[in-house]
Design an enzyme around this catalytic site. Structure first.
Site, PDB file in Angstrom:
ATOM      1  N   THR A 126     -18.132   4.357  -7.833  1.00 51.27           N
ATOM      2  CA  THR A 126     -17.237   3.869  -8.884  1.00 51.27           C
ATOM      3  C   THR A 126     -17.151   2.343  -8.867  1.00 51.27           C
ATOM      4  O   THR A 126     -17.353   1.688  -9.886  1.00 51.27           O
ATOM      5  CB  THR A 126     -15.817   4.447  -8.675  1.00 51.27           C
ATOM      6  OG1 THR A 126     -15.922   5.873  -8.600  1.00 51.27           O
ATOM      7  CG2 THR A 126     -14.895   4.074  -9.819  1.00 51.27           C
TER       8      THR A 126
ATOM      9  N   GLU B 122     -10.122  -9.701  -1.922  1.00 49.96           N
ATOM     10  CA  GLU B 122      -9.022  -9.484  -2.874  1.00 49.96           C
ATOM     11  C   GLU B 122      -8.954  -8.041  -3.340  1.00 49.96           C
ATOM     12  O   GLU B 122      -7.866  -7.475  -3.497  1.00 49.96           O
ATOM     13  CB  GLU B 122      -9.198 -10.423  -4.075  1.00 49.96           C
ATOM     14  CG  GLU B 122      -8.093 -10.355  -5.106  1.00 49.96           C
ATOM     15  CD  GLU B 122      -6.745 -10.779  -4.541  1.00 49.96           C
ATOM     16  OE1 GLU B 122      -5.993  -9.873  -4.151  1.00 49.96           O
ATOM     17  OE2 GLU B 122      -6.449 -11.991  -4.485  1.00 49.96           O
TER      18      GLU B 122
ATOM     19  N   VAL C 255      -6.749  -4.825  -1.703  1.00 51.72           N
ATOM     20  CA  VAL C 255      -5.314  -4.556  -1.878  1.00 51.72           C
ATOM     21  C   VAL C 255      -4.944  -4.648  -3.353  1.00 51.72           C
ATOM     22  O   VAL C 255      -5.182  -5.668  -4.002  1.00 51.72           O
ATOM     23  CB  VAL C 255      -4.441  -5.569  -1.103  1.00 51.72           C
ATOM     24  CG1 VAL C 255      -2.959  -5.237  -1.280  1.00 51.72           C
ATOM     25  CG2 VAL C 255      -4.798  -5.618   0.364  1.00 51.72           C
TER      26      VAL C 255
ATOM     27  N   GLY D 118      -6.016  -3.287  -6.190  1.00 46.61           N
ATOM     28  CA  GLY D 118      -6.991  -3.269  -7.297  1.00 46.61           C
ATOM     29  C   GLY D 118      -7.124  -4.632  -7.959  1.00 46.61           C
ATOM     30  O   GLY D 118      -7.526  -5.600  -7.316  1.00 46.61           O
TER      31      GLY D 118
ATOM     32  N   ILE E 286      -4.858  -6.683  -8.995  1.00 49.63           N
ATOM     33  CA  ILE E 286      -3.743  -7.626  -8.783  1.00 49.63           C
ATOM     34  C   ILE E 286      -4.173  -8.720  -7.807  1.00 49.63           C
ATOM     35  O   ILE E 286      -4.534  -8.415  -6.672  1.00 49.63           O
ATOM     36  CB  ILE E 286      -2.506  -6.909  -8.204  1.00 49.63           C
ATOM     37  CG1 ILE E 286      -2.124  -5.702  -9.074  1.00 49.63           C
ATOM     38  CG2 ILE E 286      -1.342  -7.872  -8.053  1.00 49.63           C
ATOM     39  CD1 ILE E 286      -1.075  -4.802  -8.430  1.00 49.63           C
TER      40      ILE E 286
ATOM     41  N   ASP F  10      -3.655   4.936   3.450  1.00 49.70           N
ATOM     42  CA  ASP F  10      -4.169   3.948   2.495  1.00 49.70           C
ATOM     43  C   ASP F  10      -3.175   2.786   2.323  1.00 49.70           C
ATOM     44  O   ASP F  10      -3.548   1.615   2.399  1.00 49.70           O
ATOM     45  CB  ASP F  10      -4.417   4.660   1.159  1.00 49.70           C
ATOM     46  CG  ASP F  10      -4.893   3.732   0.073  1.00 49.70           C
ATOM     47  OD1 ASP F  10      -6.108   3.424   0.049  1.00 49.70           O
ATOM     48  OD2 ASP F  10      -4.063   3.300  -0.745  1.00 49.70           O
TER      49      ASP F  10
ATOM     50  N   LYS G 230      -3.387  -1.382   3.522  1.00 48.07           N
ATOM     51  CA  LYS G 230      -3.126  -2.515   2.618  1.00 48.07           C
ATOM     52  C   LYS G 230      -1.972  -3.367   3.131  1.00 48.07           C
ATOM     53  O   LYS G 230      -2.007  -4.599   3.046  1.00 48.07           O
ATOM     54  CB  LYS G 230      -2.855  -1.989   1.208  1.00 48.07           C
ATOM     55  CG  LYS G 230      -4.082  -1.306   0.595  1.00 48.07           C
ATOM     56  CD  LYS G 230      -3.714  -0.504  -0.640  1.00 48.07           C
ATOM     57  CE  LYS G 230      -4.941   0.153  -1.272  1.00 48.07           C
ATOM     58  NZ  LYS G 230      -4.557   1.136  -2.312  1.00 48.07           N
TER      59      LYS G 230
END
Lengths: 421, 421
Positions: free
Chosen positions: A13, A127, A130, A132, A134, A199, A203
Site C-alpha cells: 500500500t 515523518e 507517526v 500518517g 500529519i 501500534d 508511535k
C-alpha cells in the site's frame, strides 16, 4: 536540474502509493524545490506478481541490486523489524539517506539508527511513521524548538478510534464492531497490534523521544488495549460529559524531570480538542510552555496521506538540517503508584442495587472519605462516578468499605477535564 | 557561541511577550540551535512609561538608533501599516532580517516586502501574523511542498469565534455577548477589525498567497462580518446539525485555475473538524491532493502563543531556506454568480405563518422546483432550510413564487457538509 535517485523497498500500500505520488506530483516538486525525484529500483518479495510495465522494468528481489543502482536515498516501506533493519543499516553505511514509514523499526531501533546516520553524515527521516500525513515530527523538530514540551496526548491508531467511535455512536459491543471493521477493511485479520495498543505505543515512543529528548524503550510504556471497553461505560461516560478514546499520553514533570508514557482507554471531556476526532482520523495535542497548546488532526493511515509524509521528507532531505537533540538521555520514569489525577470508576450492574440513585451513591462514597465529583446511575443497572485527586489505595478502600468486587469495576484515567474557552 | 542581536519594534502585548520569552527560553534555544538571541534595543513610543530596569537601559524612541545597534534581525511588533512599513523596508535595505507579527502589513504589502527581501538576500518571516502560535505558514511552506492545496478553511479570528460560541451556547444576542466580551477583554473597545471580518481577511490573504501562490489584494476578498447573525439562526442551524462560524475560505478550482477567497458567517456540519473549535481558539483546515486533509488548532492570540511563533521564526532564520514560490501570479477570481454549493436559508418569524410545519414548508419549496434537503420550523416562529445545488437566481424565485421579503431572509453558505468517518 538536480536529479535524485530513489530506491524503494516494498511495493505494498505505502510503497506503491509513493511510486504513483512521485509521478503525479513530479511537476509540483520540481517547481518548488528544483529537484526531480526518480525511483530507480524497487525491492519486492515476489517478482511474479502482475505490475504496471514501468515498475516491472526496475523490480528486483535482491537487496544488493538496490545498492548497486545510482541512488542517493532509500525509502523503506516494508514494515516490521527484519529485514528492514539490516537493509537500512547497510544503506546508511554506503552513504545513502533513509526515509521510512516503519513505526516498529523506528520505535525499537531509532536511537541506534539515528546514531549511525550522524556518524555517516546522512539523514534518517521518519515523518510517516507517526500519524500518517500529519507532520507532527516536523512540527516538534522545527516549529517548537524554543518550547519546552511538557505533555503530548494523541489518538494515534485509526482502527481503535474507528471501533470506539462506532461503539459510542451505535451502542454496539466491541466484538460486533470489530467484526464489521474487519469486513470493511478498517481492521486487519489479526488486529492485535492495533487493538492491544502496540501500534500506538510505538508511535508514542517516537513522539516522546523527540519531544522530551528521552529514550524510553517501548517495553517501558504502560499499555492497555480496548478489548474490555464496554458499551455501558461509553454510555455512562457520555452522560457525565466525556468520551472514551484509546489515548497515548506522554508527560514530563519539570525540565529533565521524570516522565510517564502510557497508552490506555481514557476519558476525555467532550470539549477537549481530541474528543471530536472521529473514525479513522489521528490527532496529536501538544502542550508547550510558550505556545500553550496545539492540536494537529489528519488521516493517520492510507496510501495517500502516508505517501504525503514520505514525499515531504524526500523534498526536505537536502533542505532542513536536523536540530541538535540529545539521543542518550535515559529518563527517570515516574512510578505507577505516584500517578495522581482524575479517575472514572464504572460498576457493572451486579454491583449496584436496583433502587440505587446517583445521590445515594455519592453520599456513600463521600461517607468513606472519597473525593467524588459526578455520579450517574443507569436505569438498566450499572453506575459510574468521577474521583478527583486519585490515590492508588482507593480501589482497596472501595473493596474494604463497600464490599465491592474489584473484578466488576473498571477504572480509567480522565484527561484534561477542563472547559476550553 | 553564535550570538544574534535582535532589535525589537514595539513593547505592547506582543513585544513585551517576546522580550520575556527570549529570556525564559534562552537555555532551550541555545541547547537546540547553538544560538543565543539577545534583544539589544527596543523601540517604544513613550519613553516615560514605567519599565523593568533591563528594558529601560535599551529603550529608544528613535528608529535610527535601532539601525545603529549591532543587530542582525528586527522583530516588528508594532501593528498597523505605518510607520512599520517604512521601518521594515529601511531595515531590509541595511541587510537586516525581519520577523513580524503584523497581519495588516503582511496582507497589504507582503509581496513587495518579500521582493525586497529576495533582492537583499535577507529573510522576511511572518508566522505570527496568522493564527497566533499555530505554525500554519511553516506547515504550508515546508511540509506541504509536494501537495497541490485546493482548499483552505479557517477560523482565524478569536474574538468573533468567542462571540459566536457564546451566542450559540447561551442563546444570547450579538449585542449582549459583544458587551460582555468587551468587559472581559476578549473584544477591543473598537471591535470593527474583528467583527466585520477585516482581521480574518488579512490572514486569509496571507494564507492564500502561500497556498495558491497567488496574489489576491485584500480588497478582492469577499467579506461579511457577524453583526447580523441572530440567536434564531444559530438555534435553527443547530437543530439541523450545523454550527455557524465566521469562516475564511480559499478555494482553487484546478491547478492554476480560478480562485475564490471569502470571509463570512458559514454553516459547518457539527462533525466537521472545525465545528468543535470553541472560544478564542483558531484553526485551519487544509486540503491537498496527497495529504487529503489536515487541521491545525491552537491559540490564535495572546502574548505567549504569538511569542512562540516569533521565537520559532527567529530560531529558523538561519536554518530553513524559503522554498521557491512565485510572487507575481495574479489569479483569475471566480465571479460571484458562479458560486454554487449548498446554502442555508433562515426566515424571520414574520415570514412564516403560525401553523406552518416543516413538511409543508418542504413541499411548498419543492413545488416551485427548489432542491431542498432539510427543513426546520421553530415553535417561537421562524424557519430554516438547506438548499443543495444553489443557484444565484433562487432568492428571486422565493420572492416571486412565495411572496417572501428578501430583507427578512438570511442566506448563508454551508461548508463541507459530509460526515467525517
Amino acid at each position: 536540474m538536480n536529479q535524485i535517485g530513489v530506491g524503494l523497498l516494498g511495493f505494498g500500500t505505502v510503497g506503491s502509493g509513493v511510486f504513483h505520488a512521485l509521478r503525479s506530483q513530479e511537476d509540483v516538486i520540481f517547481r518548488r524545490t528544483g529537484t526531480s525525484l526518480k525511483v530507480r529500483t524497487v525491492l519486492v518479495q515476489n517478482h511474479e506478481k502482475k505490475r504496471i510495465p514501468d515498475v516491472r522494468s526496475i523490480l528486483t528481489t535482491d537487496f544488493s541490486d538496490v545498492l548497486k543502482t545510482d541512488i542517493q536515498v532509500v525509502v523503506e516501506a516494508m514494515g516490521g523489524v527484519e529485514p528492514a533493519l539490516t537493509y537500512v543499516k547497510q544503506a546508511m553505511e554506503m552513504g545513502l539517506h533513509i526515509v521510512t514509514a516503519n513505526k516498529e523499526l523506528v520505535a525499537k531501533h531509532g536511537v541506534e539508527l539515528e546514531r549511525t546516520a550522524r556518524r555517516k553524515g546522512v539523514q534518517f527521516l521518519c515523518e510517516a511513521s507517526v500519524g500518517g500525513g500529519i507532520p507532527v515530527l516536523g512540527t516538534l523538530l522545527h516549529f517548537l524548538k524554543s518550547n519546552r514540551i511538557y505533555r503530548i496526548s494523541g489518538i494515534l491508531n485509526g482502527t481503535t478510534n474507528y471501533i470506539l467511535s462506532r461503539m459510542s455512536d451505535e451502542g454496539d459491543s466491541f466484538e460486533q464492531v470489530l467484526e464489521e471493521a474487519r469486513r470493511q477493511g478498517y481492521a486487519e485479520a489479526d488486529p492485535t497490534a492495533d487493538i492491544d495498543g502496540f501500534d500506538a505505543a510505538y508511535k508514542l515512543s517516537i513522539l516522546g523521544r523527540i519531544a522530551f529528548e528521552a529514550d524510553v524503550p517501548v517495553s517501558n510504556i504502560r499499555r492497555e488495549g480496548i478489548r474490555d471497553v464496554t458499551a455501558l461505560e461509553l454510555n455512562l461516560a457520555r452522560r457525565l460529559g466525556y468520551t472514551i478514546k484509546l489515548l497515548a499520553v506522554g508527560e514530563q514533570y519539570g525540565e529533565n524531570g521524570p516522565i510517564t508514557l502510557g497508552v490506555e482507554p481514557t476519558l476525555l471531556s467532550i470539549t477537549h480538542p481530541l474528543a471530536s476526532v472521529h473514525g479513522i482520523y489521528n490527532a496529536i495535542h501538544l502542550e508547550g510552555d510558550v505556545v500553550q497548546d496545539l492540536t494537529l488532526v489528519g488521516q493517520g493511515a492510507g496510501d495517500l496521506p502516508t505517501s504525503s509524509a514520505i514525499l515531504e521528507d524526500l523534498c526536505n532531505l537536502f533542505v532542513l538540517s536536523p536540530p541538535k537533540r540529545s539521543l542518550s538521555r535515559e529518563p527517570l520514569l515516574l512510578p505507577e503508584e505516584q500517578r495522581g489525577g482524575v479517575r472514572f470508576v464504572c460498576l457493572e450492574p451486579s454491583q449496584t442495587s436496583e433502587d440505587l440513585n446517583a445521590n445515594e451513591l455519592r453520599q456513600r462514597l463521600q461517607s468513606i472519605g472519597l473525593p467524588v465529583e459526578d455520579t450517574v446511575v443507569s436505569p438498566e443497572g450499572g453506575a459510574a462516578f468521577i474521583i478527583h485527586r486519585w490515590h492508588p489505595s482507593f480501589p482497596s478502600v472501595l473493596v474494604a468499605e463497600l464490599g465491592w468486587d474489584i473484578s466488576r469495576m473498571t477504572i480509567r484515567p480522565v484527561h484534561g477535564a477542563k472547559r476550553v474557552y
